[in-house]
Design a protein around this motif. Sequence first.
Motif, PDB file in Angstrom:
ATOM      1  N   VAL A 146       0.826  -1.203   0.000  1.00 18.00           N
ATOM      2  CA  VAL A 146       0.000   0.000   0.000  1.00 18.00           C
ATOM      3  C   VAL A 146       0.862   1.256   0.000  1.00 18.00           C
ATOM      4  CG1 VAL A 146      -1.779   1.294   1.245  1.00 18.00           C
ATOM      5  CG2 VAL A 146      -1.886  -1.215   1.157  1.00 18.00           C
ATOM      6  N   VAL A 147       1.909   1.253   0.797  1.00 14.98           N
ATOM      7  CA  VAL A 147       2.804   2.416   0.857  1.00 14.98           C
ATOM      8  C   VAL A 147       3.364   2.734  -0.520  1.00 14.98           C
ATOM      9  CG1 VAL A 147       4.987   3.280   1.763  1.00 14.98           C
ATOM     10  CG2 VAL A 147       3.400   2.074   3.281  1.00 14.98           C
ATOM     11  N   ASP A 148       3.715   1.705  -1.280  1.00 13.40           N
ATOM     12  CA  ASP A 148       4.360   1.907  -2.574  1.00 13.40           C
ATOM     13  C   ASP A 148       3.405   2.393  -3.659  1.00 13.40           C
ATOM     14  OD1 ASP A 148       6.726   1.122  -1.459  1.00 13.40           O
ATOM     15  OD2 ASP A 148       6.694  -0.911  -2.288  1.00 13.40           O
ATOM     16  N   VAL A 149       2.103   2.363  -3.415  1.00 13.75           N
ATOM     17  CA  VAL A 149       1.148   2.808  -4.441  1.00 13.75           C
ATOM     18  C   VAL A 149       1.421   4.249  -4.827  1.00 13.75           C
ATOM     19  CG1 VAL A 149      -1.265   3.327  -4.924  1.00 13.75           C
ATOM     20  CG2 VAL A 149      -0.663   1.178  -3.813  1.00 13.75           C
ATOM     21  N   PHE A 150       1.663   5.110  -3.823  1.00 11.08           N
ATOM     22  CA  PHE A 150       1.922   6.521  -4.114  1.00 11.08           C
ATOM     23  C   PHE A 150       3.242   7.031  -3.543  1.00 11.08           C
ATOM     24  CE2 PHE A 150      -2.759   6.387  -4.508  1.00 11.08           C
ATOM     25  CZ  PHE A 150      -2.866   6.873  -5.801  1.00 11.08           C
ATOM     26  N   ASN A 151       3.767   6.378  -2.521  1.00 12.70           N
ATOM     27  CA  ASN A 151       5.050   6.797  -1.955  1.00 12.70           C
ATOM     28  C   ASN A 151       5.046   8.286  -1.612  1.00 12.70           C
ATOM     29  OD1 ASN A 151       7.722   6.545  -1.097  1.00 12.70           O
ATOM     30  ND2 ASN A 151       8.550   6.967  -3.132  1.00 12.70           N
ATOM     31  N   PHE A 152       4.046   8.704  -0.826  1.00 10.10           N
ATOM     32  CA  PHE A 152       3.946  10.111  -0.438  1.00 10.10           C
ATOM     33  C   PHE A 152       5.224  10.561   0.265  1.00 10.10           C
ATOM     34  CE2 PHE A 152      -0.520   8.450   0.228  1.00 10.10           C
ATOM     35  CZ  PHE A 152      -1.033   8.953  -0.952  1.00 10.10           C
ATOM     36  N   PRO A 153       5.711  11.790   0.005  1.00 10.50           N
ATOM     37  CA  PRO A 153       5.192  12.815  -0.887  1.00 10.50           C
ATOM     38  C   PRO A 153       5.821  12.816  -2.275  1.00 10.50           C
ATOM     39  CG  PRO A 153       6.870  13.781   0.483  1.00 10.50           C
ATOM     40  CD  PRO A 153       6.802  12.325   0.866  1.00 10.50           C
ATOM     41  N   ALA A 154       6.481  11.731  -2.646  1.00 10.31           N
ATOM     42  CA  ALA A 154       7.094  11.690  -3.974  1.00 10.31           C
ATOM     43  C   ALA A 154       6.037  11.731  -5.074  1.00 10.31           C
ATOM     44  CB  ALA A 154       7.941  10.427  -4.106  1.00 10.31           C
ATOM     45  N   GLU A 155       4.864  11.171  -4.786  1.00 16.99           N
ATOM     46  CA  GLU A 155       3.767  11.167  -5.745  1.00 16.99           C
ATOM     47  C   GLU A 155       2.513  11.712  -5.085  1.00 16.99           C
ATOM     48  OE1 GLU A 155       3.647   7.385  -8.212  1.00 16.99           O
ATOM     49  OE2 GLU A 155       4.905   6.769  -6.535  1.00 16.99           O
ATOM     50  N   ARG A 156       1.558  12.123  -5.925  1.00 19.00           N
ATOM     51  CA  ARG A 156       0.297  12.653  -5.419  1.00 19.00           C
ATOM     52  C   ARG A 156      -0.825  11.654  -5.664  1.00 19.00           C
ATOM     53  NH1 ARG A 156       0.006  19.097  -5.672  1.00 19.00           N
ATOM     54  NH2 ARG A 156       2.212  19.516  -5.359  1.00 19.00           N
TER      55      ARG A 156
END
Length: 483
Positions: A146-156
Amino acid sequence: MKSKQISFARFPKQWILSPEPLETPQAGHEAGFAGYHVQAAEAVPLVPVHGADGVPVGLLIGWAIHGAAFLHEGGQITLEPGQGIDDLFTHLGGRFVLVWQDADGVHLRLDSAGSLPAVVHPASGCVAATTTLIEEILPLEADPAVVDVFNFPAERGFLPYGLTPRRGVTRLMPNFRLDLADMSIRRIWAARMEDRVTASAAPALAREMGDILKSHMAAILAAGPSVLYLSGGHDSRIVLAAARGLTDRLRAETYGPPGSLETHVAGQAAAAAGIAHRAIPLTQASPEAIEAWLRRTGWTFYDHVTDMTETVLANEPAFFPMSGTGAELSRASNWGAEELDADALSAEVLRAKIRMPDVAVINAAAEAWLATLPPMDAALAMDMAKIEQIHACWSGVEIYGHDMARPTLNPFSSQALVTRSLALPKAYRASNGFYRDVMPHMWPELGAVAINKAEGIHRLRFWREELKARVPTWVKRKIKPLR
């Protein structure tokens, strides 16, 4: 469970329910109900609910509108003779969580928009505002998938379908009930196609909705002077119209460059309403502020609202601000012509609409969520997605992000308004019939101000925006889908 003291100074507007007592909180307060222990930040009301016989039947966490009262400083709710919890819930407005007890046990549900969000940790029996707050008292393991889905804040993006970045923790969505005894979650409400009214009945239903909205505005403004976050669009305009006769307690603000079309149209609407208006320039939040935002929201979403956090904090109003969130349900903003006649909604279409990546954990969660829906056409399924994914998993979580004690209120948020919005005929909503019929009922002069466009000589200033306005709706939806 290892007891630990929570300092709510770092978590304004947050709360936690536990089956075991916790240490006395810092910058917070607490209450008990049916053997459960609730702690919350100082500014979060904890409102007991009593039956007509005076016996405690529930506890309300958060900011609710009950009849003519805005319960922003606590108080108490006493049910009328013959009134049950379901009746109470239907007519409550605001941002809240309701805990109640009946013959089947003790239960918890969110308001109709999930605008005071919650996450559930079944292993401990805890329910809380965010995973971050649970981690104050319990160690939680990260879920890499789940963390890797968006890798906040690298992705939005945002985490939908109840996903959280911690193993064993799920987000509770609106229209679902949590049974605290076994921590099971089940759907208890969904809109039904057979509840849609006829085209001839739609205008009367729209006026009824306008009256409910006016009652919510009256309750809020009776409690204190407020500010409306006013855009150039339909939704905040409807909320402004509901304040007719009460504008001596209202002013308007628009976030954006003072010379933009958005602030120009909002200013025209405010002038027509006779209220003060100002444009607030945006400043980019620092990396430290963004990191703090992500921590307060439990690492579940990051977008332009996150970037505004320092701007919003610097312009915090003295009382509760308001927005038009929720009113968009009345005008089918979340589906287009392709859903108007479609019999069902697929996971693939839903993923595209809410702009989710094609990854296994997202796809599995989408299929699981769709399986909870009773049979319904694509338009109604998209409506449910708007409420349960966008309102609850995205915009609702924003309440915990800004480091402020008071939340933004959404006067359009209540089960009474949601059910009526979704009962309007599809074609009526698609043609913006609600706005067309409700504005003359609430404030005709305000409705005469154009939506999202300049008029007269001012059109020369905004010729680029005029060209963009001519882009077909279906193209706009491809560029900016459900959100």
